[in-house]
Design an enzyme around this catalytic site. Structure first.
Site, PDB file in Angstrom:
ATOM      1  N   HIS A   1      33.053   9.000 -27.108  1.00 39.82           N
ATOM      2  CA  HIS A   1      32.110   9.091 -25.983  1.00 39.82           C
ATOM      3  C   HIS A   1      30.672   9.071 -26.486  1.00 39.82           C
ATOM      4  O   HIS A   1      30.396   9.249 -27.674  1.00 39.82           O
ATOM      5  CB  HIS A   1      32.338  10.386 -25.190  1.00 39.82           C
ATOM      6  CG  HIS A   1      32.043  11.629 -25.978  1.00 39.82           C
ATOM      7  ND1 HIS A   1      32.852  12.079 -26.991  1.00 39.82           N
ATOM      8  CD2 HIS A   1      31.005  12.517 -25.905  1.00 39.82           C
ATOM      9  CE1 HIS A   1      32.345  13.194 -27.506  1.00 39.82           C
ATOM     10  NE2 HIS A   1      31.217  13.471 -26.880  1.00 39.82           N
TER      11      HIS A   1
ATOM     12  N   HIS B   1      30.751   8.978 -30.518  1.00 38.78           N
ATOM     13  CA  HIS B   1      31.339   9.853 -31.526  1.00 38.78           C
ATOM     14  C   HIS B   1      32.625  10.469 -31.006  1.00 38.78           C
ATOM     15  O   HIS B   1      32.919  10.421 -29.797  1.00 38.78           O
ATOM     16  CB  HIS B   1      30.350  10.942 -31.957  1.00 38.78           C
ATOM     17  CG  HIS B   1      29.897  11.836 -30.849  1.00 38.78           C
ATOM     18  ND1 HIS B   1      28.960  11.457 -29.920  1.00 38.78           N
ATOM     19  CD2 HIS B   1      30.275  13.089 -30.497  1.00 38.78           C
ATOM     20  CE1 HIS B   1      28.759  12.429 -29.056  1.00 38.78           C
ATOM     21  NE2 HIS B   1      29.562  13.437 -29.371  1.00 38.78           N
TER      22      HIS B   1
ATOM     23  N   ASP C   1      27.359  11.309 -25.297  1.00 41.31           N
ATOM     24  CA  ASP C   1      27.273  12.571 -24.559  1.00 41.31           C
ATOM     25  C   ASP C   1      26.750  12.399 -23.133  1.00 41.31           C
ATOM     26  O   ASP C   1      25.697  11.785 -22.912  1.00 41.31           O
ATOM     27  CB  ASP C   1      26.367  13.560 -25.310  1.00 41.31           C
ATOM     28  CG  ASP C   1      27.063  14.102 -26.554  1.00 41.31           C
ATOM     29  OD1 ASP C   1      28.294  14.290 -26.521  1.00 41.31           O
ATOM     30  OD2 ASP C   1      26.367  14.322 -27.571  1.00 41.31           O
TER      31      ASP C   1
ATOM     32  N   ARG D   1      24.959  23.492 -30.194  1.00 39.03           N
ATOM     33  CA  ARG D   1      24.535  22.119 -29.921  1.00 39.03           C
ATOM     34  C   ARG D   1      23.403  22.139 -28.901  1.00 39.03           C
ATOM     35  O   ARG D   1      23.488  22.856 -27.904  1.00 39.03           O
ATOM     36  CB  ARG D   1      25.760  21.388 -29.364  1.00 39.03           C
ATOM     37  CG  ARG D   1      25.528  19.998 -28.920  1.00 39.03           C
ATOM     38  CD  ARG D   1      26.809  19.396 -28.336  1.00 39.03           C
ATOM     39  NE  ARG D   1      26.494  18.941 -26.998  1.00 39.03           N
ATOM     40  CZ  ARG D   1      27.198  18.050 -26.317  1.00 39.03           C
ATOM     41  NH1 ARG D   1      28.292  17.526 -26.814  1.00 39.03           N
ATOM     42  NH2 ARG D   1      26.826  17.673 -25.120  1.00 39.03           N
TER      43      ARG D   1
HETATM   44  C1  SIN Z   1      30.616  16.820 -29.366  1.00 34.77           C
HETATM   45  O1  SIN Z   1      29.462  17.210 -29.167  1.00 34.77           O
HETATM   46  O2  SIN Z   1      31.085  15.876 -28.769  1.00 34.77           O
HETATM   47  C2  SIN Z   1      31.427  17.549 -30.412  1.00 34.77           C
HETATM   48  C3  SIN Z   1      31.145  17.053 -31.779  1.00 34.77           C
HETATM   49  C4  SIN Z   1      31.802  17.902 -32.826  1.00 34.77           C
HETATM   50  O3  SIN Z   1      32.315  18.984 -32.494  1.00 34.77           O
HETATM   51  O4  SIN Z   1      31.798  17.499 -33.971  1.00 34.77           O
END
Ligand code: SIN
Length: 277
Positions: free
Chosen positions: A103, A253, A105, A268
């Site tokens: 995806h 990612h 984000d 995050r």
């Molecule tokens: C995400 O923000 O999609 C998760 C990425 C991660 O946990 O490495």
């Protein structure tokens, strides 16, 4: 750009670079920020190695704000007292881990986040890597006929199917809540680099407008598989307190949840972006 205040080591010729020489627990000078920003645009995802320790939420928020106003996640719970900080956490009782599917984000937002900054502060003994894929490369490799076909098409990005009830075990009651959806061009132009990238993903994109249902499904399947080609990827193996920052406008990612029943945790923040064009 020749870097003076940071060391930049590409992970591959296609995507990703490790950055050394930046301590994110301290304010970043304007000169160093300009170099970090340049490396971010050049390499699409940058990994800050050798951090001295966890950033405080204030430090992470302050670093994110150097790139712009921070985005508030439409579904996930935030760290108490810090609305822009989303705690990424999976452990033995988790039913799911964040980002397990490819995806970009929150692409369901009308103005999806420009970039995301994640620090992993608790690591499993092994595993928990994150994959990143370059969507400029995915676009560039399409045939001229496919580029012409996709030119001008828009896709619907939805989140109801994905977010409804997702964070219930973390105390989110979403009864009556309306989750975002948006329509974005299938091929977008990056507002800073001017380059074109493929902008559909299997988590949020549900259909391409103005195509019959079965054609839309077939084209999206092709594009998802194409976007996930290993040639466009790098795989990041986290060390404690590493920080990754990725550009959601030109990457996708996916986080690998291969460490259950072990625990992985991090903070995050996301930076607000523009309406894709
Ligand atoms: C995400 O923000 O999609 C998760 C990425 C991660 O946990 O490495």
């Amino acid at each position: 750009m020749a870097y003076r205040t940071i060391e930049v080591k590409p992970c591959s010729p296609v995507i990703g670079a490790e950055i050394r020489g930046v301590d994110l627990t301290q304010p970043v000078s304007d000169e160093q920020f300009a170099e970090v920003h340049d490396a971010f645009l050049q390499h699409l995802v940058i990994f800050f190695r050798d951090q001295k320790g966890p950033m405080t939420p204030e430090q992470q928020v302050a670093f994110g704000q150097r790139f712009g106003e921070l985005h508030i996640h439409p579904a996930a719970p935030h760290l108490e007292g810090y609305p822009p900080v989303f705690v990424i956490h999976a452990h033995k009782d988790s039913k799911l881990a964040n980002g397990e599917q490819w995806h970009s984000d929150v692409s369901c937002d009308a103005e999806p986040p420009l970039g995301t900054i994640l620090q992993i502060q608790l690591l499993p003994p092994s595993g928990g890597d994150t994959l990143f894929s370059n969507m400029y490369a995915a676009y560039d490799d399409l045939s001229p006929r496919m580029k012409a076909y996709l030119d001008g098409l828009c896709a619907v990005h939805e989140s109801e199917h994905f977010y409804r009830g997702r964070y219930a075990d973390r105390g989110v009651n979403d009864a009556g809540k309306k989750y975002p959806s948006a329509v974005h061009p299938v091929i977008r132009t990056h507002p800073e680099t001017g380059k074109k990238s493929l902008f559909v993903n299997r988590t949020f994109t549900t259909r391409i407008e103005s195509l019959p249902e079965d054609e839309s499904r077939a084209v999206l399947q092709f594009l998802y598989q194409h976007a996930e080609t290993p040639w466009y990827q790098t795989r990041f193996s986290w060390r404690l307190n590493d920080v990754a920052m990725w550009d959601n406008r030109c990457t996708q990612h996916m986080a690998i949840w291969d460490y259950w029943p072990n625990e992985r945790k991090g903070n995050r923040v996301t930076v607000k972006g523009d309406r894709p064009v």
